[in-house]
Scaffold this motif. Sequence first.
Motif, PDB file in Angstrom:
ATOM      1  N   LEU A  25       0.821  -1.208   0.000  1.00  0.00           N
ATOM      2  CA  LEU A  25       0.000   0.000   0.000  1.00  0.00           C
ATOM      3  C   LEU A  25       0.856   1.260   0.000  1.00  0.00           C
ATOM      4  CD1 LEU A  25      -2.856  -1.013   2.441  1.00  0.00           C
ATOM      5  CD2 LEU A  25      -3.175  -0.179   0.100  1.00  0.00           C
ATOM      6  N   TYR A  26       1.950   1.277   0.744  1.00  0.00           N
ATOM      7  CA  TYR A  26       2.831   2.444   0.748  1.00  0.00           C
ATOM      8  C   TYR A  26       3.412   2.688  -0.644  1.00  0.00           C
ATOM      9  CZ  TYR A  26       2.767   2.217   5.895  1.00  0.00           C
ATOM     10  OH  TYR A  26       2.396   2.202   7.213  1.00  0.00           O
ATOM     11  N   GLN A  27       3.774   1.626  -1.338  1.00  0.00           N
ATOM     12  CA  GLN A  27       4.287   1.777  -2.701  1.00  0.00           C
ATOM     13  C   GLN A  27       3.174   2.227  -3.651  1.00  0.00           C
ATOM     14  OE1 GLN A  27       7.120  -1.466  -3.973  1.00  0.00           O
ATOM     15  NE2 GLN A  27       6.604  -2.326  -1.957  1.00  0.00           N
ATOM     16  N   PHE A  28       1.980   1.671  -3.465  1.00  0.00           N
ATOM     17  CA  PHE A  28       0.811   2.061  -4.257  1.00  0.00           C
ATOM     18  C   PHE A  28       0.518   3.552  -4.064  1.00  0.00           C
ATOM     19  CE2 PHE A  28      -3.791   2.872  -4.071  1.00  0.00           C
ATOM     20  CZ  PHE A  28      -4.207   2.452  -5.321  1.00  0.00           C
ATOM     21  N   ARG A  29       0.575   4.032  -2.825  1.00  0.00           N
ATOM     22  CA  ARG A  29       0.298   5.432  -2.529  1.00  0.00           C
ATOM     23  C   ARG A  29       1.326   6.344  -3.199  1.00  0.00           C
ATOM     24  NH1 ARG A  29      -0.866   5.065   3.900  1.00  0.00           N
ATOM     25  NH2 ARG A  29       0.518   6.888   3.836  1.00  0.00           N
ATOM     26  N   LYS A  30       2.573   5.939  -3.240  1.00  0.00           N
ATOM     27  CA  LYS A  30       3.589   6.741  -3.933  1.00  0.00           C
ATOM     28  C   LYS A  30       3.279   6.821  -5.421  1.00  0.00           C
ATOM     29  CE  LYS A  30       7.773   7.271  -6.093  1.00  0.00           C
ATOM     30  NZ  LYS A  30       8.167   6.914  -7.489  1.00  0.00           N
ATOM     31  N   THR A  31       2.935   5.686  -6.018  1.00  0.00           N
ATOM     32  CA  THR A  31       2.623   5.662  -7.447  1.00  0.00           C
ATOM     33  C   THR A  31       1.409   6.513  -7.781  1.00  0.00           C
ATOM     34  OG1 THR A  31       3.568   3.446  -7.690  1.00  0.00           O
ATOM     35  CG2 THR A  31       2.010   4.153  -9.390  1.00  0.00           C
ATOM     36  N   LEU A  32       0.370   6.404  -6.938  1.00  0.00           N
ATOM     37  CA  LEU A  32      -0.876   7.124  -7.221  1.00  0.00           C
ATOM     38  C   LEU A  32      -0.805   8.592  -6.827  1.00  0.00           C
ATOM     39  CD1 LEU A  32      -3.852   7.260  -8.034  1.00  0.00           C
ATOM     40  CD2 LEU A  32      -4.435   6.426  -5.740  1.00  0.00           C
ATOM     41  N   PHE A  33      -0.540   8.866  -5.561  1.00  0.00           N
ATOM     42  CA  PHE A  33      -0.667  10.228  -5.063  1.00  0.00           C
ATOM     43  C   PHE A  33       0.505  11.130  -5.439  1.00  0.00           C
ATOM     44  CE2 PHE A  33      -3.147   7.737  -1.812  1.00  0.00           C
ATOM     45  CZ  PHE A  33      -4.387   8.135  -2.282  1.00  0.00           C
ATOM     46  N   VAL A  34       1.706  10.581  -5.490  1.00  0.00           N
ATOM     47  CA  VAL A  34       2.881  11.389  -5.805  1.00  0.00           C
ATOM     48  C   VAL A  34       3.158  11.419  -7.301  1.00  0.00           C
ATOM     49  CG1 VAL A  34       5.344  11.717  -5.388  1.00  0.00           C
ATOM     50  CG2 VAL A  34       3.859  10.962  -3.521  1.00  0.00           C
ATOM     51  N   ASP A  35       3.257  10.244  -7.925  1.00  0.00           N
ATOM     52  CA  ASP A  35       3.606  10.187  -9.344  1.00  0.00           C
ATOM     53  C   ASP A  35       2.461  10.642 -10.249  1.00  0.00           C
ATOM     54  OD1 ASP A  35       5.985   9.165  -8.450  1.00  0.00           O
ATOM     55  OD2 ASP A  35       5.540   7.084  -8.988  1.00  0.00           O
ATOM     56  N   ALA A  36       1.251  10.137  -9.997  1.00  0.00           N
ATOM     57  CA  ALA A  36       0.117  10.440 -10.881  1.00  0.00           C
ATOM     58  C   ALA A  36      -0.580  11.749 -10.517  1.00  0.00           C
ATOM     59  CB  ALA A  36      -0.882   9.289 -10.866  1.00  0.00           C
ATOM     60  N   LEU A  37      -0.885  11.945  -9.242  1.00  0.00           N
ATOM     61  CA  LEU A  37      -1.645  13.125  -8.828  1.00  0.00           C
ATOM     62  C   LEU A  37      -0.764  14.294  -8.412  1.00  0.00           C
ATOM     63  CD1 LEU A  37      -4.549  11.419  -6.841  1.00  0.00           C
ATOM     64  CD2 LEU A  37      -4.486  12.146  -9.233  1.00  0.00           C
ATOM     65  N   ARG A  38       0.540  14.045  -8.285  1.00  0.00           N
ATOM     66  CA  ARG A  38       1.532  15.083  -7.991  1.00  0.00           C
ATOM     67  C   ARG A  38       1.301  15.771  -6.647  1.00  0.00           C
ATOM     68  NH1 ARG A  38       4.545  15.681 -12.501  1.00  0.00           N
ATOM     69  NH2 ARG A  38       3.646  15.020 -14.492  1.00  0.00           N
ATOM     70  N   TRP A  39       0.844  15.012  -5.650  1.00  0.00           N
ATOM     71  CA  TRP A  39       0.747  15.564  -4.306  1.00  0.00           C
ATOM     72  C   TRP A  39       2.147  15.737  -3.726  1.00  0.00           C
ATOM     73  CZ3 TRP A  39      -3.667  12.570  -1.317  1.00  0.00           C
ATOM     74  CH2 TRP A  39      -4.881  12.750  -2.021  1.00  0.00           C
ATOM     75  N   ASP A  40       2.324  16.777  -2.929  1.00  0.00           N
ATOM     76  CA  ASP A  40       3.617  17.067  -2.307  1.00  0.00           C
ATOM     77  C   ASP A  40       3.723  16.283  -0.997  1.00  0.00           C
ATOM     78  OD1 ASP A  40       6.032  18.127  -1.579  1.00  0.00           O
ATOM     79  OD2 ASP A  40       5.234  20.072  -0.948  1.00  0.00           O
ATOM     80  N   LEU A  41       4.122  15.023  -1.112  1.00  0.00           N
ATOM     81  CA  LEU A  41       4.204  14.134   0.037  1.00  0.00           C
ATOM     82  C   LEU A  41       5.619  13.574   0.162  1.00  0.00           C
ATOM     83  CD1 LEU A  41       0.931  12.083  -0.595  1.00  0.00           C
ATOM     84  CD2 LEU A  41       1.212  14.036   0.950  1.00  0.00           C
ATOM     85  N   VAL A 167      -6.128  24.692  -1.478  1.00  0.00           N
ATOM     86  CA  VAL A 167      -4.999  24.223  -0.673  1.00  0.00           C
ATOM     87  C   VAL A 167      -3.753  23.967  -1.511  1.00  0.00           C
ATOM     88  CG1 VAL A 167      -6.529  23.215   1.047  1.00  0.00           C
ATOM     89  CG2 VAL A 167      -5.701  21.800  -0.851  1.00  0.00           C
ATOM     90  N   GLY A 168      -3.854  24.141  -2.826  1.00  0.00           N
ATOM     91  CA  GLY A 168      -2.716  23.877  -3.697  1.00  0.00           C
ATOM     92  C   GLY A 168      -3.172  23.718  -5.133  1.00  0.00           C
ATOM     93  N   LEU A 169      -2.402  22.956  -5.903  1.00  0.00           N
ATOM     94  CA  LEU A 169      -2.702  22.729  -7.306  1.00  0.00           C
ATOM     95  C   LEU A 169      -2.969  21.253  -7.543  1.00  0.00           C
ATOM     96  CD1 LEU A 169       0.106  24.929  -8.936  1.00  0.00           C
ATOM     97  CD2 LEU A 169      -2.253  25.598  -8.412  1.00  0.00           C
ATOM     98  N   ASP A 170      -3.841  20.953  -8.525  1.00  0.00           N
ATOM     99  CA  ASP A 170      -4.086  19.558  -8.874  1.00  0.00           C
ATOM    100  C   ASP A 170      -3.059  19.087  -9.886  1.00  0.00           C
ATOM    101  OD1 ASP A 170      -4.872  20.500 -11.386  1.00  0.00           O
ATOM    102  OD2 ASP A 170      -7.003  20.195 -11.028  1.00  0.00           O
ATOM    103  N   GLU A 171      -3.245  17.862 -10.394  1.00  0.00           N
ATOM    104  CA  GLU A 171      -2.262  17.268 -11.305  1.00  0.00           C
ATOM    105  C   GLU A 171      -2.134  18.001 -12.629  1.00  0.00           C
ATOM    106  OE1 GLU A 171      -6.144  14.926 -11.869  1.00  0.00           O
ATOM    107  OE2 GLU A 171      -5.047  15.970 -10.265  1.00  0.00           O
ATOM    108  N   THR A 172      -3.130  18.845 -12.958  1.00  0.00           N
ATOM    109  CA  THR A 172      -3.078  19.616 -14.208  1.00  0.00           C
ATOM    110  C   THR A 172      -2.576  21.031 -13.982  1.00  0.00           C
ATOM    111  OG1 THR A 172      -5.368  20.432 -14.032  1.00  0.00           O
ATOM    112  CG2 THR A 172      -5.035  18.272 -15.074  1.00  0.00           C
ATOM    113  N   GLY A 173      -2.254  21.373 -12.745  1.00  0.00           N
ATOM    114  CA  GLY A 173      -1.781  22.713 -12.444  1.00  0.00           C
ATOM    115  C   GLY A 173      -2.871  23.709 -12.090  1.00  0.00           C
ATOM    116  N   LYS A 174      -4.118  23.250 -12.014  1.00  0.00           N
ATOM    117  CA  LYS A 174      -5.230  24.128 -11.655  1.00  0.00           C
ATOM    118  C   LYS A 174      -5.404  24.150 -10.137  1.00  0.00           C
ATOM    119  CE  LYS A 174      -7.763  23.225 -15.957  1.00  0.00           C
ATOM    120  NZ  LYS A 174      -9.018  22.690 -16.556  1.00  0.00           N
ATOM    121  N   PRO A 175      -6.001  25.228  -9.588  1.00  0.00           N
ATOM    122  CA  PRO A 175      -6.214  25.296  -8.141  1.00  0.00           C
ATOM    123  C   PRO A 175      -7.032  24.110  -7.634  1.00  0.00           C
ATOM    124  CG  PRO A 175      -6.589  27.436  -9.136  1.00  0.00           C
ATOM    125  CD  PRO A 175      -6.427  26.463 -10.271  1.00  0.00           C
TER     126      PRO A 175
END
Length: 219
Positions: A25-41, A167-175
Amino acid sequence: MQTASKHLRAVFCTETQNPSVVDQLYQFRKTLFVDALRWDLTVKRGRERDQFDTGSTIHCALFRSGNLIAGFRAIRTDRPYLAQSVFPHLATFAAYPQRHDVWEISRFGVLPSEAGSITARLLYSLMFHLAYRCGASALVALADLRYERFLTQLGIRTRRYGPPQIVGLDETGKPLSLVAGDIPLANQRGWRFEALLKLAADVEIDDETLVLGSDRLSA
């Protein structure tokens, strides 16, 4: 509506009970939230985890034919949790709860390749399965406005703790606007909600948590 594969398996566990599943799950979260959705985690050794991933955190992993396709975590609100600790400013209408019978759901996600499938609905069904087993009165969560609308489409009734805030920007750069709130279990009713609950019957459930006890439900 698409039907679920009969090779679906969900695991509820803590990290101590099943470190292998939680590591996936930790690896899955990195792939999804960081790589795909570009969350700052924070990422370490290819894994995304934070201070709320403790020994008491309950994790849910959903597998199809052995492949991890979705998951979430659940934390009791009488312990430190993400929404209250990191986004206190989002609760302006009502205070965040601190109760043993209210749980926060976070890191809720589905593989992008599963978009448009029944997988997201299955994950919500499993979320309610957990909530009822735990005796929860409500589920706290943060959501962007797209997911808040999706919950309405599923027949899930929600309450806001405050107005949406950027609270920030989404994966497309929009608020990116988030809203904090909860899902009161006593307020859930209607045919759409009942249909959602029934989806968990298509999933083999391995429950390894002390909260839920030990059981298996098979399709």
